[in-house]
Design a protein around this motif. Structure first.
Motif, PDB file in Angstrom:
ATOM      1  N   LEU A  62      17.805  64.371 114.698  1.00 20.26           N
ATOM      2  CA  LEU A  62      18.531  63.007 115.307  1.00 20.26           C
ATOM      3  C   LEU A  62      19.544  63.538 116.401  1.00 20.26           C
ATOM      4  N   PRO A  63      19.102  62.805 117.493  1.00 23.99           N
ATOM      5  CA  PRO A  63      19.932  62.930 118.966  1.00 23.99           C
ATOM      6  C   PRO A  63      21.310  62.545 118.863  1.00 23.99           C
ATOM      7  N   GLY A  93      22.591  60.409 121.769  1.00 26.74           N
ATOM      8  CA  GLY A  93      21.938  60.479 122.912  1.00 26.74           C
ATOM      9  C   GLY A  93      20.953  59.193 122.971  1.00 26.74           C
ATOM     10  N   GLN A  94      19.630  59.303 123.594  1.00 25.34           N
ATOM     11  CA  GLN A  94      18.829  58.072 123.421  1.00 25.34           C
ATOM     12  C   GLN A  94      18.003  58.007 122.172  1.00 25.34           C
ATOM     13  N   GLY A  95      18.083  56.936 121.692  1.00 29.40           N
ATOM     14  CA  GLY A  95      17.102  56.699 120.537  1.00 29.40           C
ATOM     15  C   GLY A  95      17.944  56.172 119.082  1.00 29.40           C
ATOM     16  N   SER A 155      20.990  54.264 113.114  1.00 21.02           N
ATOM     17  CA  SER A 155      19.661  54.462 112.646  1.00 21.02           C
ATOM     18  C   SER A 155      18.896  54.853 113.730  1.00 21.02           C
ATOM     19  N   TYR A 156      17.717  55.700 113.351  1.00 25.75           N
ATOM     20  CA  TYR A 156      16.962  56.216 114.043  1.00 25.75           C
ATOM     21  C   TYR A 156      15.561  56.093 113.579  1.00 25.75           C
ATOM     22  N   GLU A 157      14.642  55.756 114.370  1.00 29.14           N
ATOM     23  CA  GLU A 157      13.247  55.935 114.039  1.00 29.14           C
ATOM     24  C   GLU A 157      12.327  55.972 115.188  1.00 29.14           C
ATOM     25  N   LEU A 200       9.234  58.508 111.618  1.00 28.78           N
ATOM     26  CA  LEU A 200      10.446  59.173 111.129  1.00 28.78           C
ATOM     27  C   LEU A 200      11.351  57.995 111.086  1.00 28.78           C
ATOM     28  N   ARG A 201      11.991  57.913 109.954  1.00 27.01           N
ATOM     29  CA  ARG A 201      13.166  56.777 109.825  1.00 27.01           C
ATOM     30  C   ARG A 201      14.474  57.520 109.423  1.00 27.01           C
ATOM     31  N   ILE A 202      15.198  57.523 109.976  1.00 22.91           N
ATOM     32  CA  ILE A 202      16.599  58.252 109.709  1.00 22.91           C
ATOM     33  C   ILE A 202      17.931  57.230 109.638  1.00 22.91           C
TER      34      ILE A 202
END
Lengths: 298, 612
Positions: free
Chosen positions: B387-388, B429-431, B446-448, B452-454
Motif C-alpha cells: 500500500l503506497p 503516495g500515488q494510487g 482505498s487502493y485497487e 488487488l483491493r485494499i
C-alpha cells in the motif's frame, strides 16, 4: 284626309302629312317611270265595250243588244271589258314572333299596313285586311272609301301577337278564298322554319300581284348576343342552349343572309316585289321606298 | 429518370380540378329569339369541323394541363442519370434489432432487408464507395467504405437480427460522421421502424433515405418476468409475469412457468386488443435453478414468447480475520449467513499471500502486513508495503472534515459525530483514494489495481465510536459488496439483452468459459474483476464456469417497442420503396428548366387570355 279619325298609335298628323307628300311625289314618279308598262286601271272604266257574241241560253238578257237585233234579227250579247280594278289585300302577320324587336316588329308592320291602306283607300281602291298566324285569323273583305280606313285602323289596333307562323298554310288558305287577281301585300317577318315557297308559288299561279314586306329587328339581322344563353323560341317556347361567340354569330349571319337571299331570289323569279325593313327604320322611309318603287300605287 | 421527391406528383391532383372547372358551364342566360332554327342551323354548320375547333377551343385547357404536369414533374425533382463530378458515397444502415426477426410470410424482415441491401449493392454504379452499418444495440460497422461489391454482399449476407432493442439514432449519427460535406453522399436506412420514432430520425438529416421493411404484424409477448423474495419471508418467492397483446384483436395466451423443467404454474390468459396484463405466481421451495416462462402461441415474433430467470445458489464468502481480538468486527461479520470466518492471532509471512489468495476477504487488525500481490484486504490500523502509504506519526483526536460520499465503500454512510481518540498520520503516495479526510491527515483510504483491493482504516476500532454507530454495519456491508459484489447482488436476475453484465469472479480467476444461449462456448481471459461481458445479444441463459465455480445469468428482451411489430405507416413523403441509385444521385436535375417552361406557358396563356 282630315275627315278620317286616325289612331295616334299608327299614323299621326305628321305621318299623314308625310303620306300626302309621298303620294304626290310617287304619282309623278310612277307616271315617269312606268307609263305604258302598267296602264292605269281607271283609264278604261268598268263598262267599256269589248265585243259581241251570240246569245246563249242562260246569258243575262239585260246584256242583249236590242239595236243589233232590230237590224240583223239575231240575238247578240254585248260584252264589256272586264273591270281592271284589283282589290288590295293587306296580309298582316300577327304571330308571336312579330312581338319581337325593339320596337316591336308588329308596331312597324301595323304602321305600314295602315299607311298602305290609307293610300289605297285614297286611290279609291278596295282594301281588305287579313291577319294571320298559323292560320287566317281576321279576314276583312275589301271595301272602298276612306271611311273604311277607321275600321281598318281599329282592327289593326286590336291585333294581338299570338301563335306560330305558318306562311304556306296561310297563303294557300287565303288563295282558296280569293279567286280574283288582287294586289296582295304581305307584311311579315317570314321567319317560318317550315318555309314560304309553297304558299308564294301558289300566289303566282293566281295572277296576283304580290308585294312582300319583311319586317325584321336589328337583333335578328346582326345579333349582338354573347355568351352562354338558353335561347327560347318566342313562338314555340322550345329552348336550345348555345355558347354564342363571334364564330357562331358569323355562322348565324351567314345562315340568315342565305335565308334572305333565298327569299329575295324567289320573289325576283316570280315578279314579286320584296322589301326588307328594320324596326328602327322610320316608317316614312319605308313608305317612300314602297311607293317610289311603284309597288303600291300612290 | 429518377424522382427524388415523388410527392411532387400530388400536384397532378389538380388536373381533374382543372378539367372539372373547364367542363363547368356558366349558368345559361335565358333569352328569346325568333330565329332559333337559324341559330341551330348555324351551330350545326359550325360543328362540322368540330374536332379541329374543339382542339382550338381546348388549347387553354391543354396548356393548363401541360403547366400542371410540368410543375408536378419539376416538383418531383427528376434526376437524369449522368456522370458525376464528385464520387458520392452511400452508407447502408441495416436495422438488426429484435423486431427484424419478425416473419413476414416471405421470410423474416432481416432476410428481406438483406435482399434489398444486396440489390442496392448490385445497383451501386457510382464512383463513390459504400459502407454498411448494422444497427443493433449499438452501431456496428459491418463493412468499411469499399467498391468491392462482392465483399460488401458477403458482409450483408452475414447480417443477423439480434435479440436487442435497436439504436438507430446512434447508427445514424455514426453514419453522418462519415458523410462528407458538399457531396451527394447518402444514407439508406433499411428498417421496419419498430422501437423508434422514425419521423424524428428522418428529420435529423435530409440525406437519409428510409426503406421500410414491412410484413408480419401478429404478436403477443412476455414483456416482463422477474421474481423477488418476500421481505417478511425470505424462503418464499413471488414471480411477476407481464404479458402484452400487440394485436388489434383479442387473444388467448396459454402460459407455462417451469423451474428446472418442473411446472410451477399453467394458465391461459385472455387479452383484449393492445392489452397488457400482469399476474403473480407465488413460490416456496428451493431457491436455485432456471425458471422458464413459455407462451404457447403461434405469432410472427417468437422471440418474446419465452422468458428466463436464474436463481444462483447462495455462495459462501470465506473471510480470514487476523486480529488479536475484535469483538465488534467479528460480531458484525458473523451476522451474515453466508460467511465462513476464520481468525488468526498472528500473521505468518510465508503463507500470508496464499491465505489472501484462498480467501475472498482478509481483514488485518493492528498488525504489520507483508507484501501481497492479489486479493481483497481490509487493513485496520495496519500497513503493508504493498500500500503506497507511509506512516509518519500519530495524531490525537482528529476531526472528520469530509468523506467521499460517492465511493461505493462509503455509500449511504454519514460520519458526522465520529470520534477518534488517535489515528495514524500517513502520507499517501500515488494510487490510494482518500475516503475520510481528517483535519490533519487522511483517515481512510482505498487502493485497487488489477488484482488487488485494499481498504485502509487509519485508526484502531477500539479507539473510536465508529462500531457504535449505524455507519459501522453499513461500512461492513459496503466492504463485502466492494470486495465480493457478485455474491450479494441480485441484478443478474433482471438483465436485458444488450446490457453489459459484470461477472464477479473469484480473485484467483484467470479465465472463464462462457456458454451463450445458442450453446456457443467462449473462453474469456479475466483481466478485470468484475469482468464486464457486453455481448449479451441473445436472450436466454448464459452459463459461466471458472474451475469449480459456476453460475448462470438470464437475459431477456423485455422491450415493448421491439415487440410491437405492427409495421409503421409513414407518409409517402417520408419514405420510398427503394432508394435511389447513386448514379441517379449524381445525375442532372432539369427541374429548373421544367419550372421555367411551365412559367413561360403560363405567360403565353395569360397573353392570349387578355388578347383573345
Amino acid at each position: 284626309m282630315n275627315e278620317v279619325n286616325l289612331s295616334p298609335l299608327l299614323l299621326d298628323e305628321r305621318l299623314l302629312t308625310i303620306l300626302e307628300q309621298v303620294r304626290i311625289l310617287s304619282k309623278k314618279q310612277v307616271r315617269n317611270l312606268r307609263s305604258g308598262e302598267q296602264p292605269s286601271r281607271r283609264s278604261g272604266g268598268s263598262m267599256e265595250f269589248l265585243e259581241y257574241r251570240n246569245y246563249q241560253p242562260g246569258d243575262d238578257p239585260r246584256y242583249v243588244d236590242w239595236n243589233v237585233y232590230g237590224r240583223m234579227n239575231r240575238l247578240y250579247i254585248k260584252l264589256f271589258q272586264a273591270e281592271k280594278e284589283r282589290p288590295v289585300y293587306i296580309l298582316l302577320d300577327s304571330s308571336k314572333s312579330m312581338e319581337f324587336g325593339n320596337p316591336e316588329k308588329l308596331f312597324l308592320a301595323r304602321q305600314i299596313a295602315a299607311a298602305t291602306s290609307y293610300i289605297s283607300l285614297a286611290n279609291q281602291d278596295r282594301v281588305g285586311l287579313v291577319t294571320f298566324d298559323h292560320g287566317l285569323r281576321e279576314f276583312r273583305l275589301p271595301e272602298k272609301g276612306r271611311r273604311v280606313y277607321l275600321s281598318l285602323v281599329n282592327l289593326l289596333n286590336e291585333v294581338k301577337p299570338d301563335g306560330e307562323t305558318d306562311i304556306n298554310t296561310v297563303l294557300l288558305d287565303f288563295l282558296t278564298r280569293v279567286n280574283r287577281p288582287s294586289l296582295v301585300i304581305a307584311i311579315s317577318d317570314f321567319l317560318d322554319p317550315s318555309g314560304f315557297k309553297q304558299g308564294l308559288k301558289a300566289c303566282s299561279y293566281g295572277k296576283h300581284e304580290v308585294v312582300l314586306i319583311q319586317v325584321l329587328d336589328r337583333e335578328e339581322v346582326s345579333p349582338k348576343t354573347d355568351g352562354y344563353v338558353r335561347m327560347g323560341d318566342v313562338e314555340t317556347g322550345k329552348a336550345r342552349s348555345f355558347f354564342i361567340d363571334q364564330r357562331l354569330r358569323d355562322a348565324y349571319t351567314a345562315s340568315f343572309n342565305r335565308f334572305i337571299t333565298t327569299l329575295r331570289s324567289f320573289c325576283l323569279e316570280r315578279g314579286f316585289d320584296y322589301f326588307m325593313v328594320n324596326t328602327d327604320t322610320p316608317v316614312e322611309e319605308v313608305l317612300i321606298s314602297l311607293f317610289t318603287k311603284g309597288s303600291i300605287r300612290a | 429518370m429518377i424522382f427524388t421527391f415523388p410527392a411532387g406528383f400530388l400536384l397532378l391532383g389538380l388536373i381533374p380540378v382543372v378539367i372539372l372547372l373547364h367542363s363547368l358551364k356558366p349558368k345559361a342566360r335565358p333569352i328569346f329569339s325568333t330565329t332559333v332554327y337559324l341559330w341551330q342551323k348555324a351551330h350545326r354548320e359550325q360543328s362540322a369541323g368540330l374536332r379541329l375547333k374543339r382542339l382550338r377551343r381546348n388549347i387553354p385547357l391543354l396548356m393548363q394541363l401541360l403547366v400542371i404536369t410540368l410543375a408536378a414533374i419539376a416538383l418531383a425533382n427528376p434526376i437524369l442519370p449522368g456522370e458525376t463530378s464528385s464520387a458520392a458515397n452511400m452508407i447502408l444502415i441495416v436495422d438488426t434489432s429484435a423486431s427484424m426477426q419478425a416473419e413476414t410470410g416471405e421470410g423474416s424482415r432481416i432476410a428481406i432487408a438483406r435482399e434489398k441491401a444486396d440489390q442496392l449493392i448490385r445497383s451501386f454504379s457510382g464512383k463513390g464507395e459504400l459502407m454498411i452499418i448494422g444497427a443493433g444495440i449499438k452501431p456496428m460497422i459491418i463493412a468499411r467504405f469499399s467498391r468491392d461489391t462482392d465483399a460488401l454482399r458477403d458482409a450483408v449476407s452475414e447480417l443477423k437480427a439480434l435479440d436487442v432493442a435497436g439504436q438507430i439514432k446512434k447508427s445514424i449519427y455514426l453514419a453522418l460522421s462519415f458523410m462528407r460535406p458538399d457531396t451527394n453522399d447518402r444514407i439508406v436506412l433499411l428498417t421496419d421502424g419498430a422501437g423508434m420514432d422514425l419521423p424524428e430520425i428522418l428529420s435529423i438529416d435530409s440525406r437519409i433515405d428510409p426503406v421500410l421493411i414491412k410484413g408480419g404484424s401478429r404478436n403477443t409477448g412476455i414483456t416482463n418476468f422477474t421474481y423477488r423474495q418476500l421481505p417478511d419471508n425470505p424462503g418464499r418467492l413471488e414471480f411477476l409475469v407481464e404479458v402484452s397483446n400487440f394485436n388489434d384483436y383479442p387473444v388467448l395466451c396459454p402460459l407455462l412457468l417451469t423451474l428446472d423443467e418442473f411446472p410451477l404454474d399453467r394458465r391461459t390468459l385472455g387479452l383484449t386488443a393492445r392489452q397488457t396484463k400482469r399476474y403473480i405466481v407465488p413460490y416456496e421451495g428451493p431457491q436455485s435453478g432456471k425458471a422458464i416462462l413459455k407462451l404457447d402461441l403461434d405469432d410472427d415474433f417468437v422471440l418474446d414468447n419465452s422468458a428466463y430467470a436464474v436463481f444462483n445458489r447462495p455462495q459462501k464468502i470465506y473471510i480470514h480475520l487476523f486480529s488479536k481480538e475484535s469483538a465488534f468486527l467479528e460480531k458484525a461479520l458473523r451476522a451474515y449467513p453466508g460467511i465462513e470466518l476464520n481468525r488468526s492471532a498472528d500473521i505468518l509471512a510465508g503463507s500470508f499471500s496464499d491465505q489472501v489468495r484462498q480467501h475472498d476477504l482478509v481483514i488485518v487488525n493492528n498488525m504489520e502486513v507483508p507484501v501481497v500481490e492479489q486479493g481483497n484486504l481490509v487493513l485496520i490500523n495496519s500497513l503493508s508495503p504493498t500500500l503506497p502509504l507511509t506512516k509518519t506519526g500519530n495524531i490525537s483526536s482528529p476531526v472528520v472534515v469530509d468523506w467521499h460520499k460517492n465511493h461505493p465503500l462509503l455509500r449511504d454512510i454519514n460520519f458526522a459525530g465520529l470520534i477518534i481518540e488517535q489515528a495514524a498520520l500517513v502520507k499517501a503516495g500515488q494510487g490510494p483514494v482518500e475516503l475520510i479526510s481528517g483535519d490533519q491527515s487522511g483517515l481512510c483510504y482505498s487502493y485497487e489495481n488489477e488484482r488487488l483491493r485494499i481498504l485502509y482504516l487509519g485508526f484502531d476500532l477500539e479507539q473510536t465510536n465508529l462500531p457504535l454507530k449505524v455507519a459501522f454495519p453499513m461500512l461492513v456491508d459496503n466492504i463485502l459488496l466492494w470486495t465480493n459484489p457478485g455474491v450479494f447482488r441480485k441484478e443478474l436476475a433482471l438483465l436485458k439483452t444488450g446490457d453489459p453484465v459484470p461477472l464477479y469472479l473469484r480473485a484467483t480467476a484467470k479465465e472463464i468459459d462462457l456458454r451463450t444461449p445458442s450453446r456457443i462456448l467462449e473462453n474469456l481471459a479475466v483481466d478485470h474483476n468484475p469482468l464486464l461481458f457486453s455481448d449479451t445479444y441473445e436472450s436466454g441463459i448464459y452459463r459461466v464456469r471458472e474451475a469449480d465455480y459456476r453460475f448462470s445469468f438470464a437475459v431477456n428482451l423485455f422491450n415493448k417497442s421491439e415487440s410491437d411489430i405492427i409495421p409503421i405507416d409513414l407518409k409517402e413523403t417520408q419514405t420510398r420503396s427503394a432508394p435511389l441509385p447513386m448514379s441517379a444521385r449524381s445525375g442532372f436535375s432539369p427541374w429548373l428548366i421544367l419550372f421555367l417552361l411551365a412559367a413561360v406557358l403560363v405567360i403565353i396563356e395569360w397573353f392570349f387570355w387578355i388578347n383573345p
